[in-house]
Design an enzyme around this catalytic site. Structure first.
Site, PDB file in Angstrom:
ATOM      1  N   SER A 162     -41.390  20.055  73.371  1.00 18.16           N
ATOM      2  CA  SER A 162     -42.473  20.101  74.356  1.00 18.16           C
ATOM      3  C   SER A 162     -42.782  18.730  74.931  1.00 18.16           C
ATOM      4  O   SER A 162     -43.202  18.618  76.079  1.00 18.16           O
ATOM      5  CB  SER A 162     -43.743  20.685  73.715  1.00 18.16           C
ATOM      6  OG  SER A 162     -43.562  22.034  73.372  1.00 18.16           O
ATOM      7  N   ARG A 195     -47.553  20.206  81.707  1.00 19.78           N
ATOM      8  CA  ARG A 195     -46.454  21.129  81.443  1.00 19.78           C
ATOM      9  C   ARG A 195     -45.771  21.681  82.694  1.00 19.78           C
ATOM     10  O   ARG A 195     -44.549  21.811  82.707  1.00 19.78           O
ATOM     11  CB  ARG A 195     -46.986  22.297  80.602  1.00 19.78           C
ATOM     12  CG  ARG A 195     -45.971  23.379  80.321  1.00 19.78           C
ATOM     13  CD  ARG A 195     -46.645  24.566  79.654  1.00 19.78           C
ATOM     14  NE  ARG A 195     -45.701  25.560  79.177  1.00 19.78           N
ATOM     15  CZ  ARG A 195     -46.073  26.727  78.644  1.00 19.78           C
ATOM     16  NH1 ARG A 195     -47.358  27.013  78.526  1.00 19.78           N
ATOM     17  NH2 ARG A 195     -45.164  27.574  78.226  1.00 19.78           N
ATOM     18  N   ASP A 243     -50.988  29.759  77.337  1.00 19.61           N
ATOM     19  CA  ASP A 243     -51.419  29.512  75.960  1.00 19.61           C
ATOM     20  C   ASP A 243     -52.930  29.613  75.790  1.00 19.61           C
ATOM     21  O   ASP A 243     -53.426  29.733  74.670  1.00 19.61           O
ATOM     22  CB  ASP A 243     -50.936  28.137  75.490  1.00 19.61           C
ATOM     23  CG  ASP A 243     -49.447  28.130  75.193  1.00 19.61           C
ATOM     24  OD1 ASP A 243     -48.814  29.195  75.336  1.00 19.61           O
ATOM     25  OD2 ASP A 243     -48.914  27.076  74.838  1.00 19.61           O
ATOM     26  N   HIS A 273     -49.347  18.702  78.111  1.00 21.14           N
ATOM     27  CA  HIS A 273     -50.008  20.011  78.245  1.00 21.14           C
ATOM     28  C   HIS A 273     -51.517  19.866  78.454  1.00 21.14           C
ATOM     29  O   HIS A 273     -52.319  20.585  77.876  1.00 21.14           O
ATOM     30  CB  HIS A 273     -49.726  20.881  77.020  1.00 21.14           C
ATOM     31  CG  HIS A 273     -48.289  21.294  76.888  1.00 21.14           C
ATOM     32  ND1 HIS A 273     -47.253  20.384  76.850  1.00 21.14           N
ATOM     33  CD2 HIS A 273     -47.714  22.513  76.773  1.00 21.14           C
ATOM     34  CE1 HIS A 273     -46.108  21.027  76.729  1.00 21.14           C
ATOM     35  NE2 HIS A 273     -46.347  22.323  76.688  1.00 21.14           N
ATOM     36  N   ARG A 290     -44.267  15.868  81.928  1.00 18.68           N
ATOM     37  CA  ARG A 290     -43.871  15.552  80.551  1.00 18.68           C
ATOM     38  C   ARG A 290     -42.423  15.071  80.488  1.00 18.68           C
ATOM     39  O   ARG A 290     -42.059  14.272  79.633  1.00 18.68           O
ATOM     40  CB  ARG A 290     -44.079  16.762  79.633  1.00 18.68           C
ATOM     41  CG  ARG A 290     -43.313  17.998  80.051  1.00 18.68           C
ATOM     42  CD  ARG A 290     -43.536  19.162  79.120  1.00 18.68           C
ATOM     43  NE  ARG A 290     -42.944  20.385  79.656  1.00 18.68           N
ATOM     44  CZ  ARG A 290     -42.563  21.412  78.908  1.00 18.68           C
ATOM     45  NH1 ARG A 290     -42.716  21.369  77.602  1.00 18.68           N
ATOM     46  NH2 ARG A 290     -42.050  22.499  79.459  1.00 18.68           N
ATOM     47  N   GLU A 324     -51.659  15.908  62.763  1.00 20.01           N
ATOM     48  CA  GLU A 324     -51.954  14.959  63.840  1.00 20.01           C
ATOM     49  C   GLU A 324     -52.822  13.786  63.392  1.00 20.01           C
ATOM     50  O   GLU A 324     -52.611  12.650  63.826  1.00 20.01           O
ATOM     51  CB  GLU A 324     -52.623  15.689  65.000  1.00 20.01           C
ATOM     52  CG  GLU A 324     -51.731  16.676  65.723  1.00 20.01           C
ATOM     53  CD  GLU A 324     -51.720  18.064  65.090  1.00 20.01           C
ATOM     54  OE1 GLU A 324     -51.074  18.966  65.662  1.00 20.01           O
ATOM     55  OE2 GLU A 324     -52.350  18.244  64.017  1.00 20.01           O
ATOM     56  N   PHE A 332     -54.676  18.224  70.895  1.00 19.58           N
ATOM     57  CA  PHE A 332     -54.472  17.740  69.532  1.00 19.58           C
ATOM     58  C   PHE A 332     -54.423  16.219  69.466  1.00 19.58           C
ATOM     59  O   PHE A 332     -54.520  15.642  68.384  1.00 19.58           O
ATOM     60  CB  PHE A 332     -53.181  18.328  68.960  1.00 19.58           C
ATOM     61  CG  PHE A 332     -53.081  19.822  69.092  1.00 19.58           C
ATOM     62  CD1 PHE A 332     -54.209  20.629  69.039  1.00 19.58           C
ATOM     63  CD2 PHE A 332     -51.853  20.428  69.282  1.00 19.58           C
ATOM     64  CE1 PHE A 332     -54.118  22.008  69.169  1.00 19.58           C
ATOM     65  CE2 PHE A 332     -51.742  21.809  69.414  1.00 19.58           C
ATOM     66  CZ  PHE A 332     -52.875  22.597  69.361  1.00 19.58           C
TER      67      PHE A 332
END
Length: 317
Positions: free
Chosen positions: A40, A170, A120, A112, A13, A61, A86
């Site tokens: 993020s 990530r 998560d 991610h 990322r 989104e 998302f």
């Protein structure tokens, strides 16, 4: 066999963030949108240098995808940023209707991805996104392997006219691809030469494939490793050229075994050269909460799992 080493690890990322920042300085049509995940997505540098070309949409989104589609009408090149889950499942209707159907020049940038989101858990991990996005007509699907390749891919997609799904992650992973290597959409990169088996891998599994190839060499098995950074359009020529020599193949991906790279390769093989294939992927299940390393081990995505798949596929030749 060529040996690959690394001096440092870095999350992919951050490669996206670095590429976006560079684009901000070199292409005035590039704009960025984010759904409340600036940190993020590592978009801070772009925002700092070009605040007038950044749009914070918030946790909305679907709205972000609609805005991005609209911005293309004025000649802008929008880069949207949120988690892979998302960027796809949550907004699939908007991506299909507003972006893919009319071929809008939107770059859907998804962090991610896969299991290695880690702690998560299953609600934020996505193992279906490649399948969802590659089925959309005209959508390019890219899954780079390290920091350098992600930065190069981010810069390259700005010059491509049409919708793109760019997937990255990530965790910190080894940086082993050359910093100055040109990124060509749809062109696979052969990393090692081999005669006994072809291993095609994408994303985080490319490094695992290279580690597997060294373990295989130690037991007398010669593996040809190919980095498939672009899943759609797939470099069919590179795959067929390799398997014509090796006679069998293992596909490796951090994705559901259904709908990902492995199935795309299977289609190519069955239409051109049906040979034995084994899959290293998540076996049609959701993930769970744990460290990335623990999840890679539990769900069978390590270099040892690739070695075992190679041993199995060779017996089927």
């Amino acid at each position: 066999m060529k040996k690959y080493t690394f001096k440092e690890k870095k999350d992919t990322r951050s490669g996206f963030g670095a590429g976006l920042a560079e684009l901000g300085d070199t292409n005035e049509n590039v704009v960025a949108l984010c759904a409340d995940l600036v940190g993020s997505l590592k978009m801070d540098k772009f925002i700092e240098n070009h605040p007038d070309r950044f749009f914070q949409v918030g946790i909305a989104e679907a709205n972000m995808m609609g805005i991005a589609a609209g911005l293309t009408i004025g000649g802008k090149i929008p880069f949207t940023g949120t988690f892979a889950n998302f960027s796809t499942a949550r907004v699939y209707d908007q991506v299909r209707q507003a972006i893919a159907y009319s071929g809008k020049n939107v770059k859907i940038c998804a962090s991610h991805a896969g299991l290695t989101l880690g702690e998560d858990g299953a609600t934020h991990q996505t193992l279906e996104d490649i399948g969802l996005m590659k089925m959309l007509p005209g959508m390019v699907v890219i899954n780079p392997c390290d920091y350098n390749q992600t930065k190069a891919a981010t810069i390259a997609i700005a010059d491509y006219v049409g919708p793109v799904y760019l997937r990255f992650g990530r965790p910190a992973v080894p940086i082993f691809m050359p910093e100055d290597q040109e990124f060509i959409i749809g062109k696979a990169i052969q990393l090692t030469e081999g005669t006994d088996v072809t291993i095609v891998a994408t994303g985080h599994l490319v490094w695992e494939a290279l580690q597997a190839s060294e373990k295989l060499e130690a037991i007398g098995i010669s593996a040809e490793v190919i980095n498939i950074h672009t899943i759609k359009p797939l470099d069919e020529e590179a795959i067929l050229k390799s398997v014509a020599k090796t006679g069998c193949i293992v596909t490796a991906e951090e994705h559901n075994i259904l709908g990902g790279l492995g199935e795309s390769v299977s289609r190519v093989l069955v239409q051109n050269n049906p040979i034995p294939q084994e899959f290293v992927a998540v076996n049609d299940t959701f993930g769970e909460s744990a460290t990335p390393a623990q999840l890679m081990e539990k769900y069978g995505l390590t270099d040892n799992d690739i070695v075992n798949a190679v041993k199995k596929v060779i017996t089927r030749k």
